[in-house]
Design a protein around this motif. Structure first.
Motif, PDB file in Angstrom:
ATOM      1  N   MET A   1       0.856  -1.162   0.000  1.00  0.00           N
ATOM      2  CA  MET A   1       0.000   0.000   0.000  1.00  0.00           C
ATOM      3  C   MET A   1       0.902   1.224   0.000  1.00  0.00           C
ATOM      4  O   MET A   1       1.819   1.311   0.813  1.00  0.00           O
ATOM      5  N   LYS A   2       0.621   2.155  -0.922  1.00  0.00           N
ATOM      6  CA  LYS A   2       1.544   3.272  -1.116  1.00  0.00           C
ATOM      7  C   LYS A   2       0.776   4.586  -1.288  1.00  0.00           C
ATOM      8  O   LYS A   2      -0.207   4.639  -2.020  1.00  0.00           O
ATOM      9  N   PHE A   3       1.238   5.624  -0.591  1.00  0.00           N
ATOM     10  CA  PHE A   3       0.722   6.979  -0.738  1.00  0.00           C
ATOM     11  C   PHE A   3       1.876   7.886  -1.133  1.00  0.00           C
ATOM     12  O   PHE A   3       2.985   7.739  -0.621  1.00  0.00           O
ATOM     13  N   SER A   4       1.604   8.854  -2.019  1.00  0.00           N
ATOM     14  CA  SER A   4       2.668   9.730  -2.489  1.00  0.00           C
ATOM     15  C   SER A   4       2.136  11.157  -2.623  1.00  0.00           C
ATOM     16  O   SER A   4       0.955  11.362  -2.934  1.00  0.00           O
ATOM     17  N   PHE A   5       3.015  12.129  -2.370  1.00  0.00           N
ATOM     18  CA  PHE A   5       2.682  13.542  -2.565  1.00  0.00           C
ATOM     19  C   PHE A   5       3.856  14.210  -3.257  1.00  0.00           C
ATOM     20  O   PHE A   5       5.011  13.965  -2.916  1.00  0.00           O
ATOM     21  N   GLU A   6       3.549  15.055  -4.244  1.00  0.00           N
ATOM     22  CA  GLU A   6       4.588  15.754  -4.999  1.00  0.00           C
ATOM     23  C   GLU A   6       4.178  17.203  -5.211  1.00  0.00           C
ATOM     24  O   GLU A   6       3.016  17.494  -5.468  1.00  0.00           O
ATOM     25  N   THR A   7       5.161  18.088  -5.101  1.00  0.00           N
ATOM     26  CA  THR A   7       4.959  19.492  -5.429  1.00  0.00           C
ATOM     27  C   THR A   7       6.240  20.006  -6.068  1.00  0.00           C
ATOM     28  O   THR A   7       7.262  19.333  -6.057  1.00  0.00           O
ATOM     29  N   HIS A   8       6.167  21.199  -6.632  1.00  0.00           N
ATOM     30  CA  HIS A   8       7.298  21.757  -7.374  1.00  0.00           C
ATOM     31  C   HIS A   8       7.801  23.040  -6.725  1.00  0.00           C
ATOM     32  O   HIS A   8       7.026  23.778  -6.127  1.00  0.00           O
ATOM     33  N   THR A   9       9.102  23.283  -6.879  1.00  0.00           N
ATOM     34  CA  THR A   9       9.744  24.471  -6.347  1.00  0.00           C
ATOM     35  C   THR A   9      10.818  24.941  -7.324  1.00  0.00           C
ATOM     36  O   THR A   9      11.333  24.145  -8.113  1.00  0.00           O
ATOM     37  N   ALA A  10      11.148  26.219  -7.244  1.00  0.00           N
ATOM     38  CA  ALA A  10      12.225  26.768  -8.073  1.00  0.00           C
ATOM     39  C   ALA A  10      13.605  26.413  -7.521  1.00  0.00           C
ATOM     40  O   ALA A  10      14.608  26.601  -8.198  1.00  0.00           O
ATOM     41  N   LEU A  11      13.665  25.884  -6.312  1.00  0.00           N
ATOM     42  CA  LEU A  11      14.942  25.509  -5.705  1.00  0.00           C
ATOM     43  C   LEU A  11      15.602  24.371  -6.475  1.00  0.00           C
ATOM     44  O   LEU A  11      14.926  23.565  -7.116  1.00  0.00           O
ATOM     45  N   THR A  12      16.926  24.289  -6.365  1.00  0.00           N
ATOM     46  CA  THR A  12      17.657  23.178  -6.981  1.00  0.00           C
ATOM     47  C   THR A  12      17.664  21.982  -6.027  1.00  0.00           C
ATOM     48  O   THR A  12      17.492  22.156  -4.808  1.00  0.00           O
ATOM     49  N   PRO A  13      17.886  20.776  -6.540  1.00  0.00           N
ATOM     50  CA  PRO A  13      18.011  19.621  -5.644  1.00  0.00           C
ATOM     51  C   PRO A  13      19.101  19.821  -4.585  1.00  0.00           C
ATOM     52  O   PRO A  13      18.922  19.424  -3.434  1.00  0.00           O
ATOM     53  N   GLU A  14      20.206  20.448  -4.962  1.00  0.00           N
ATOM     54  CA  GLU A  14      21.312  20.666  -4.026  1.00  0.00           C
ATOM     55  C   GLU A  14      20.901  21.561  -2.858  1.00  0.00           C
ATOM     56  O   GLU A  14      21.350  21.367  -1.725  1.00  0.00           O
ATOM     57  N   GLU A  15      20.050  22.554  -3.127  1.00  0.00           N
ATOM     58  CA  GLU A  15      19.595  23.455  -2.058  1.00  0.00           C
ATOM     59  C   GLU A  15      18.709  22.720  -1.048  1.00  0.00           C
ATOM     60  O   GLU A  15      18.673  23.079   0.123  1.00  0.00           O
ATOM     61  N   ILE A  16      18.013  21.703  -1.515  1.00  0.00           N
ATOM     62  CA  ILE A  16      17.125  20.936  -0.642  1.00  0.00           C
ATOM     63  C   ILE A  16      17.878  19.808   0.052  1.00  0.00           C
ATOM     64  O   ILE A  16      17.653  19.523   1.225  1.00  0.00           O
ATOM     65  N   TRP A  17      18.796  19.177  -0.669  1.00  0.00           N
ATOM     66  CA  TRP A  17      19.465  17.961  -0.184  1.00  0.00           C
ATOM     67  C   TRP A  17      20.114  18.135   1.184  1.00  0.00           C
ATOM     68  O   TRP A  17      20.051  17.236   2.033  1.00  0.00           O
ATOM     69  N   VAL A  18      20.735  19.271   1.429  1.00  0.00           N
ATOM     70  CA  VAL A  18      21.422  19.490   2.700  1.00  0.00           C
ATOM     71  C   VAL A  18      20.471  19.278   3.888  1.00  0.00           C
ATOM     72  O   VAL A  18      20.889  18.828   4.949  1.00  0.00           O
ATOM     73  N   ASN A  19      19.190  19.548   3.695  1.00  0.00           N
ATOM     74  CA  ASN A  19      18.219  19.367   4.771  1.00  0.00           C
ATOM     75  C   ASN A  19      17.758  17.923   4.923  1.00  0.00           C
ATOM     76  O   ASN A  19      17.117  17.574   5.911  1.00  0.00           O
ATOM     77  N   TYR A  20      18.076  17.079   3.968  1.00  0.00           N
ATOM     78  CA  TYR A  20      17.893  15.636   4.118  1.00  0.00           C
ATOM     79  C   TYR A  20      19.134  15.031   4.771  1.00  0.00           C
ATOM     80  O   TYR A  20      19.046  14.283   5.734  1.00  0.00           O
ATOM     81  N   ALA A  21      20.291  15.338   4.213  1.00  0.00           N
ATOM     82  CA  ALA A  21      21.546  14.679   4.589  1.00  0.00           C
ATOM     83  C   ALA A  21      22.029  15.034   5.995  1.00  0.00           C
ATOM     84  O   ALA A  21      22.821  14.311   6.580  1.00  0.00           O
ATOM     85  N   THR A  22      21.557  16.143   6.546  1.00  0.00           N
ATOM     86  CA  THR A  22      21.886  16.540   7.918  1.00  0.00           C
ATOM     87  C   THR A  22      20.638  16.283   8.757  1.00  0.00           C
ATOM     88  O   THR A  22      19.724  17.106   8.786  1.00  0.00           O
ATOM     89  N   VAL A  23      20.587  15.101   9.408  1.00  0.00           N
ATOM     90  CA  VAL A  23      19.338  14.693  10.055  1.00  0.00           C
ATOM     91  C   VAL A  23      18.879  15.660  11.147  1.00  0.00           C
ATOM     92  O   VAL A  23      17.683  15.748  11.409  1.00  0.00           O
ATOM     93  N   ASN A  24      19.787  16.409  11.757  1.00  0.00           N
ATOM     94  CA  ASN A  24      19.339  17.403  12.740  1.00  0.00           C
ATOM     95  C   ASN A  24      18.505  18.508  12.095  1.00  0.00           C
ATOM     96  O   ASN A  24      17.732  19.177  12.779  1.00  0.00           O
ATOM     97  N   ASN A  25      18.634  18.684  10.781  1.00  0.00           N
ATOM     98  CA  ASN A  25      17.785  19.646  10.070  1.00  0.00           C
ATOM     99  C   ASN A  25      16.349  19.140   9.942  1.00  0.00           C
ATOM    100  O   ASN A  25      15.448  19.920   9.634  1.00  0.00           O
TER     101      ASN A  25
END
Length: 140
Positions: A1-25
Motif C-alpha cells: 500500500m503506497k501513498f505519495s505527494f509531490e509538489t514543485h519548487t524553483a529551488l535546486t536539488p542541491e539546495e534541498i538535499w542538505v536538509n535531508y543529509a543533515t538529520v538534525n535539520n
C-alpha cells in the motif's frame, strides 16, 4: 500500500538535499519529531533511531541514498511488516519536483483493509512536511 505527494519548487536539488543529509535539520520540517540520531554518515546501510510525538523510539535504516536525488529509509514494524519512506528530488526545467512516498509492505506481501487507517495516519503530515522542507531550504 503506497501513498505519495509531490509538489514543485524553483529551488535546486542541491539546495534541498542538505536538509535531508543533515538529520538534525529534520527538526525544521517535521513538527512531530522529538529526537533523531544516525549511527554514521548519511549513506546506504546506516541505521538510526527517531522518536515521534506520541510514539516509542523507532529504529530505521537508510536502504538507498543517491546524493541530490533521493533516499529511502525503512522502519520494521514487529509482527506487521515494513514502512518505507522514499524522498525524491527530480530536477525539472523550472527547478525541482519534490516527491515523498510512504509505502507499507506487510509480512505476507498483501494489502489488508486494516492497514489503510495506519498508512493514512503515517502519511497525513507528509504534504505539510514537504512545504516546510521547501521553506527551510529557501532560507540561507
Amino acid at each position: 500500500m503506497k501513498f505519495s505527494f509531490e509538489t514543485h519548487t524553483a529551488l535546486t536539488p542541491e539546495e534541498i538535499w542538505v536538509n535531508y543529509a543533515t538529520v538534525n535539520n529534520w527538526f525544521k520540517s517535521e513538527d512531530d519529531l522529538l529526537a533523531i540520531s544516525l549511527e554514521g554518515d548519511f549513506k546506504q546501510g546506516v541505521s538510526g533511531e527517531m522518536t515521534l510525538q506520541g510514539m516509542p523510539p523507532m529504529a530505521f535504516e537508510l536502504v538507498e541514498v543517491t546524493p541530490n536525488e533521493s533516499f529511502c529509509d525503512v522502519t520494521k514494524i514487529p509482527d506487521l511488516g515494513s514502512l518505507y519512506f522514499n524522498h525524491e528530488l527530480i530536477k525539472t526545467e523550472k527547478g525541482t519536483a519534490v516527491r515523498h512516498t510512504v509505502e507499507f509492505v506487510s509480512l505476507d506481501g498483501l494489502d489488508h483493509h486494516g492497514q489503510l487507517e495506519f498508512v493514512t495516519q503515517v502519511f497525513s503530515d507528509v504534504p505539510q512536511s514537504i512545504f516546510s522542507l521547501i521553506e527551510v531550504s529557501s532560507t540561507k
